[in-house]
Enzyme design. Structure first.
Site, PDB file in Angstrom:
ATOM      1  N   HIS A 150       0.849  -1.222   0.044  1.00  0.00           N
ATOM      2  CA  HIS A 150       0.053   0.063  -0.007  1.00  0.00           C
ATOM      3  C   HIS A 150       0.749   1.319   0.072  1.00  0.00           C
ATOM      4  CE1 HIS A 150       0.766  -0.771   4.312  1.00  0.00           C
ATOM      5  NE2 HIS A 150       0.938   0.371   4.441  1.00  0.00           N
TER       6      HIS A 150
HETATM    7  N1  UDP Z   1      -2.142  -5.910   9.565  1.00  0.00           N
HETATM    8  C1  UDP Z   1      -3.232  -6.209   9.769  1.00  0.00           C
HETATM    9  N2  UDP Z   1      -4.186  -6.510   8.901  1.00  0.00           N
HETATM   10  C2  UDP Z   1      -3.972  -6.430   7.597  1.00  0.00           C
HETATM   11  C3  UDP Z   1      -2.583  -6.261   7.284  1.00  0.00           C
HETATM   12  C4  UDP Z   1      -1.553  -5.860   8.095  1.00  0.00           C
HETATM   13  O1  UDP Z   1      -3.345  -6.398  11.106  1.00  0.00           O
HETATM   14  O2  UDP Z   1      -4.771  -6.405   6.815  1.00  0.00           O
HETATM   15  C5  UDP Z   1      -0.947  -5.573  10.555  1.00  0.00           C
HETATM   16  C6  UDP Z   1       0.414  -6.381  10.387  1.00  0.00           C
HETATM   17  O3  UDP Z   1       0.397  -7.679  10.802  1.00  0.00           O
HETATM   18  C7  UDP Z   1       1.487  -5.410  11.009  1.00  0.00           C
HETATM   19  C8  UDP Z   1       0.707  -3.945  10.666  1.00  0.00           C
HETATM   20  O4  UDP Z   1      -0.546  -4.143  10.543  1.00  0.00           O
HETATM   21  O5  UDP Z   1       1.428  -5.725  12.267  1.00  0.00           O
HETATM   22  C9  UDP Z   1       1.454  -3.454   9.593  1.00  0.00           C
HETATM   23  O6  UDP Z   1       0.651  -2.127   9.501  1.00  0.00           O
HETATM   24  P1  UDP Z   1       0.959  -1.368   8.191  1.00  0.00           P
HETATM   25  O7  UDP Z   1       1.498  -1.883   7.231  1.00  0.00           O
HETATM   26  O8  UDP Z   1      -0.187  -0.554   7.776  1.00  0.00           O
HETATM   27  O9  UDP Z   1       2.195  -0.194   8.471  1.00  0.00           O
HETATM   28  P2  UDP Z   1       3.747  -0.091   8.565  1.00  0.00           P
HETATM   29  O10 UDP Z   1       4.152  -1.387   9.446  1.00  0.00           O
HETATM   30  O11 UDP Z   1       4.253  -0.370   7.174  1.00  0.00           O
HETATM   31  O12 UDP Z   1       4.239   0.805   8.889  1.00  0.00           O
END
Ligand code: UDP
Length: 359
Positions: free
Chosen positions: A210
């Protein structure tokens, strides 16, 4: 008098990190917490689900700020958070990660001279086109206390002259992983196209994608999905609401029968998906680490490393959004040294709250 902490959250990964710290604060008599939700993530599947699953305390307010350009969102948050901080007069402000909510919270607190604690300090991509890098740099440089998830992050802070205010505490994402993997839940997947429930395949790649870098241009997402459609019999892809229309239209135009677009899943369900996947393909910083914790092979669809600690022994390999690069990355065999634990001991939250008390 108990120390009063104002925690600012706004996005999915921040809810997870804040949960374990909130639970630790709740165990202690000498510290109290109020949570403010900026509203950056507002969809129930990206916000309320996490508060419910992880028993996160109810925010004292939700600012309801989301959408718009980075500048618009950050500016609106900055103004609103300043009023909140003036009204609540906390002893310190607690921030997590690298979102626009982090940046706005950091600038508001720093301008009001409120002691500021930044968790996940020192992570660096060294790529200024990565919007989160700007947030990380600014938040770190105005913070009073910088708490690093890894020794690498701590070294980055030392190299930027921030060493005296910095310490290594470990990664609250790892705390959460240790605590919640035991209760990971088989997901009830909802097909994004039909709105109907759909069974989890026995064998699949777990994809999350995303970031602006991969979704701003639909051609980039098309390349990624076409490649994975060809390489895997099933790809489970819970789609971030921001990327929903884009993903649906790419899939509609290109067919891609092996790609299963679903509504976002909850955290406990995401942990289950990680644990049962053949491999993870992602552009998420959190998921890269969860793949590492679960000892699953990860391919990261970015040009830069956010967590170089995971990029050892073929465990996490960068790939460009191109067929040959993704194929090469997936074919790298990983080897696992179980003694290598760069993200701490699963008790980062205790150290974070101890550090706040030492302020
Ligand atoms: N995650 C979730 N549901 C989803 C996709 C991801 O709970 O449908 C969790 C994933 O396991 C991780 C977190 O969301 O713990 C990551 O969030 P995101 O990718 O939005 O942010 P980033 O880590 O890139 O900052």
């Amino acid at each position: 008098m108990a120390k009063r902490v104002l925690t600012i959250v706004g996005a999915r990964p921040q809810f997870i990190k804040a949960a374990v710290v909130s639970h630790e604060i709740a165990k202690r008599d000498d510290i109290e917490e109020e949570l403010v939700h900026t509203g950056q993530h507002f969809d129930p599947s990206m916000s309320q689900t996490f508060f419910d699953e992880l028993s996160i305390p109810e925010p004292v307010m939700n600012l309801g700020i989301s959408g718009g350009s980075h500048a618009q969102m950050t500016a609106r948050m900055l103004e609103a958070l300043e009023s909140v901080m003036v009204e609540r007069r906390p002893d310190c402000v607690l921030l997590f990660g690298d979102t626009n909510s982090t940046l706005a919270g950091a600038l508001s607190a720093a301008k009001l001279h409120i002691p500021l604690v930044h968790v996940e300090a020192g992570a660096r991509t060294r790529c200024m086109e990565n919007p989160e890098e700007i947030n990380r740099l600014c938040a770190d440089h105005v913070s009073t206390l910088l708490l690093a998830c890894t020794q690498d992050s701590l070294l980055n802070l030392q190299q930027e002259g921030l060493g005296e205010r910095s310490s290594f505490v470990g990664d609250p994402m790892y705390d959460a992983f240790v605590e919640y993997s035991r209760v990971a839940r088989r997901p009830r997947l909802l097909n994004l196209e039909s709105g109907e429930p759909v069974a989890l395949p026995a064998s699949y790649l777990y994809l999350t994608c995303h970031r602006e870098e991969n979704t701003a241009d639909p051609e980039t997402l098309l390349n990624i999905l076409c490649t994975l459609n060809e390489l895997a019999s099933r790809v489970v892809y819970p789609v971030h609401p921001r990327n929903r229309d884009n993903a649906l239209s790419v899939k509609k135009d290109a067919g891609l029968d092996n790609i299963l677009l679903t509504e976002p899943v909850g955290y406990l369900e995401s942990l289950f998906l990680v644990d049962h996947a053949d491999a993870i393909v992602t552009d998420s910083g959190g998921l890269q680490r969860e793949a590492f914790f679960a000892e699953k092979k990860c391919v990261t669809l970015l040009d830069f490393e956010v967590w170089p600690e995971t990029m050892v022994d073929g465990r996490n390999v960068l790939a460009k959004p191109e067929r040959s690069s993704i194929m090469d990355a997936l074919s790298v065999q990983q080897s696992i040294n179980v003694a290598y634990k760069p993200f701490g001991d699963g008790h980062a939250a205790v150290k974070i709250v101890d550090a706040i008390m030492s302020l």
